[in-house]
Design an enzyme around this catalytic site. Structure first.
Site, PDB file in Angstrom:
ATOM      1  N   CYS A  79       0.845  -1.180   0.000  1.00 28.49           N
ATOM      2  CA  CYS A  79       0.000   0.000   0.000  1.00 28.49           C
ATOM      3  C   CYS A  79       0.889   1.241   0.000  1.00 28.49           C
ATOM      4  O   CYS A  79       1.874   1.300   0.743  1.00 28.49           O
ATOM      5  CB  CYS A  79      -0.903   0.003   1.239  1.00 28.49           C
ATOM      6  SG  CYS A  79      -2.052   1.390   1.293  1.00 28.49           S
ATOM      7  N   HIS A 127      -9.420  -3.462  -2.441  1.00 23.62           N
ATOM      8  CA  HIS A 127      -8.371  -2.768  -1.683  1.00 23.62           C
ATOM      9  C   HIS A 127      -8.706  -1.279  -1.573  1.00 23.62           C
ATOM     10  O   HIS A 127      -8.578  -0.685  -0.506  1.00 23.62           O
ATOM     11  CB  HIS A 127      -7.008  -2.969  -2.379  1.00 23.62           C
ATOM     12  CG  HIS A 127      -5.863  -2.241  -1.724  1.00 23.62           C
ATOM     13  ND1 HIS A 127      -4.830  -2.884  -1.098  1.00 23.62           N
ATOM     14  CD2 HIS A 127      -5.605  -0.915  -1.606  1.00 23.62           C
ATOM     15  CE1 HIS A 127      -3.982  -1.987  -0.609  1.00 23.62           C
ATOM     16  NE2 HIS A 127      -4.431  -0.765  -0.910  1.00 23.62           N
ATOM     17  N   GLU A 128      -9.184  -0.708  -2.693  1.00 30.28           N
ATOM     18  CA  GLU A 128      -9.501   0.740  -2.693  1.00 30.28           C
ATOM     19  C   GLU A 128     -10.747   1.038  -1.867  1.00 30.28           C
ATOM     20  O   GLU A 128     -10.768   2.001  -1.094  1.00 30.28           O
ATOM     21  CB  GLU A 128      -9.703   1.254  -4.118  1.00 30.28           C
ATOM     22  CG  GLU A 128      -8.513   1.025  -5.057  1.00 30.28           C
ATOM     23  CD  GLU A 128      -7.181   1.329  -4.406  1.00 30.28           C
ATOM     24  OE1 GLU A 128      -6.224   0.593  -4.680  1.00 30.28           O
ATOM     25  OE2 GLU A 128      -7.088   2.263  -3.588  1.00 30.28           O
TER      26      GLU A 128
HETATM   27  C1  LIG Z   1      -0.774  -5.302  -7.506  1.00 27.90           C
HETATM   28  C2  LIG Z   1       0.108  -4.151  -7.865  1.00 27.90           C
HETATM   29  N1  LIG Z   1       0.315  -3.184  -6.918  1.00 27.90           N
HETATM   30  C3  LIG Z   1       1.094  -2.130  -7.263  1.00 27.90           C
HETATM   31  N2  LIG Z   1       1.364  -1.120  -6.347  1.00 27.90           N
HETATM   32  N3  LIG Z   1       0.528  -0.974  -5.243  1.00 27.90           N
HETATM   33  C4  LIG Z   1      -0.739  -0.493  -5.468  1.00 27.90           C
HETATM   34  O1  LIG Z   1      -1.142  -0.179  -6.546  1.00 27.90           O
HETATM   35  C5  LIG Z   1      -1.607  -0.322  -4.238  1.00 27.90           C
HETATM   36  C6  LIG Z   1      -2.949  -0.987  -4.441  1.00 27.90           C
HETATM   37  C7  LIG Z   1      -2.842  -2.453  -4.866  1.00 27.90           C
HETATM   38  C8  LIG Z   1      -2.118  -3.351  -3.864  1.00 27.90           C
HETATM   39  C9  LIG Z   1      -2.743  -4.716  -4.051  1.00 27.90           C
HETATM   40  C10 LIG Z   1      -4.062  -4.525  -4.717  1.00 27.90           C
HETATM   41  C11 LIG Z   1      -4.232  -3.067  -5.007  1.00 27.90           C
HETATM   42  C12 LIG Z   1      -1.773   1.175  -4.061  1.00 27.90           C
HETATM   43  N4  LIG Z   1      -2.662   1.450  -2.941  1.00 27.90           N
HETATM   44  O2  LIG Z   1      -2.115   1.697  -1.746  1.00 27.90           O
HETATM   45  C13 LIG Z   1      -3.894   2.083  -3.277  1.00 27.90           C
HETATM   46  O3  LIG Z   1      -4.760   2.057  -2.174  1.00 27.90           O
HETATM   47  C14 LIG Z   1       1.652  -2.034  -8.538  1.00 27.90           C
HETATM   48  F1  LIG Z   1       2.395  -0.975  -8.864  1.00 27.90           F
HETATM   49  C15 LIG Z   1       1.379  -3.047  -9.460  1.00 27.90           C
HETATM   50  N5  LIG Z   1       1.858  -3.019 -10.748  1.00 27.90           N
HETATM   51  C16 LIG Z   1       1.426  -3.972 -11.757  1.00 27.90           C
HETATM   52  C17 LIG Z   1       1.126  -3.252 -13.064  1.00 27.90           C
HETATM   53  N6  LIG Z   1       2.300  -2.479 -13.512  1.00 27.90           N
HETATM   54  C18 LIG Z   1       1.990  -1.805 -14.779  1.00 27.90           C
HETATM   55  C19 LIG Z   1       3.195  -1.017 -15.238  1.00 27.90           C
HETATM   56  O4  LIG Z   1       3.581  -0.083 -14.212  1.00 27.90           O
HETATM   57  C20 LIG Z   1       3.912  -0.714 -12.947  1.00 27.90           C
HETATM   58  C21 LIG Z   1       2.704  -1.497 -12.463  1.00 27.90           C
HETATM   59  C22 LIG Z   1       3.030  -2.239 -11.158  1.00 27.90           C
HETATM   60  N7  LIG Z   1       0.610  -4.097  -9.106  1.00 27.90           N
HETATM   61 NI    NI Z   2      -3.667   1.150  -0.441  1.00 25.85          NI
END
Ligand SMILES: Cc1nc(NNC(=O)[C@H](CC2CCCC2)CN(O)CO)c(F)c(N2CCN3CCOC[C@@H]3C2)n1
Ligand code: NI
Length: 186
Positions: free
Chosen positions: A113, A156-157
């Site tokens: 997160c 998660h959101e």
């Molecule tokens: C799974 C993932 N979690 C990343 N980060 N965490 C987050 O998004 C948190 C929210 C996610 C955590 C688990 C479920 C929701 C943010 N949260 O705290 C918001 O509440 C990523 F960055 C990521 N990806 C995969 C796709 N990729 C495309 C190209 O660019 C990089 C990107 C990396 N996948």
């Molecule tokens: Ni988060």
């Protein structure tokens, strides 16, 4: 444009509050909030810009994470094949999960997160499939069925809008235990 300095961190009470419903038509401020949150995700998913602005990449961002206790979150879940359209892309406002599968789903890598600086290892059991009702920035109501990865991200959101953080769901004694027949999502 949000930078990491703008992201509220665990310990800030705003992350543990139930966020307020958003009224329509959106105020200019709420329109800007929606745009800026989606912008953060887009920039963070561009390797060059992500590095340039020293961001942590994200596929979702909720308003309380930028200090605004409102029921709004941006979601940008890219397709596995990047030149396909995203699996889900929208700003979800006043979201409600209207139905959910009995079967659980969990990311095999666990979750992180942007508001939690420490790594918290373990599976985060969520519903593998959900029916989500929400309003978009134009006030249009959508009712979408999501499964696996986009369903996990939206849960998660939506948790953030209820003051819940991902590690609240991790089994303290057996962090890498998941309920029987949990769909493991990579
Ligand atoms: C799974 C993932 N979690 C990343 N980060 N965490 C987050 O998004 C948190 C929210 C996610 C955590 C688990 C479920 C929701 C943010 N949260 O705290 C918001 O509440 C990523 F960055 C990521 N990806 C995969 C796709 N990729 C495309 C190209 O660019 C990089 C990107 C990396 N996948
Ligand atoms: Ni988060």
């Amino acid at each position: 444009m949000y930078l990491m300095k703008d992201i509220t961190r665990d310990g800030n009470p705003v992350l543990r509050k139930r966020a307020a419903k958003v009224s329509f038509p959106l105020s200019d401020e709420d329109q800007k909030l929606a745009k800026d949150m989606m912008k953060y995700l887009e920039v963070s998913q561009d390797p060059e810009l992500c590095k340039k602005y020293k961001l942590r990449a994200g596929v979702g961002l909720a308003a309380p994470q930028v200090g605004v206790s409102k029921q709004m979150a941006a979601v940008l879940v890219p397709a596995p094949d990047e030149d396909e359209k995203p699996l889900f892309k929208d700003v979800i406002i006043n979201p409600v999960i209207v139905s959910e599968s009995v079967q659980y789903g969990a990311l095999t890598e666990g979750e992180g997160c942007l508001s939690v600086d420490k790594d918290v290892p373990g599976y985060v059991p969520r519903h593998d499939r959900i029916t989500l009702r929400y309003q978009d920035v134009n006030g249009e109501t959508h009712k979408v069925r999501l499964k696996h990865y986009p369903a996990i991200v939206c849960q998660h959101e939506i948790d953030h809008l209820h003051g819940v953080l991902f590690y609240d769901h991790i089994n303290k004694d057996q962090p890498f235990e998941a309920p029987a027949d949990t769909v493991m999502i990579s």
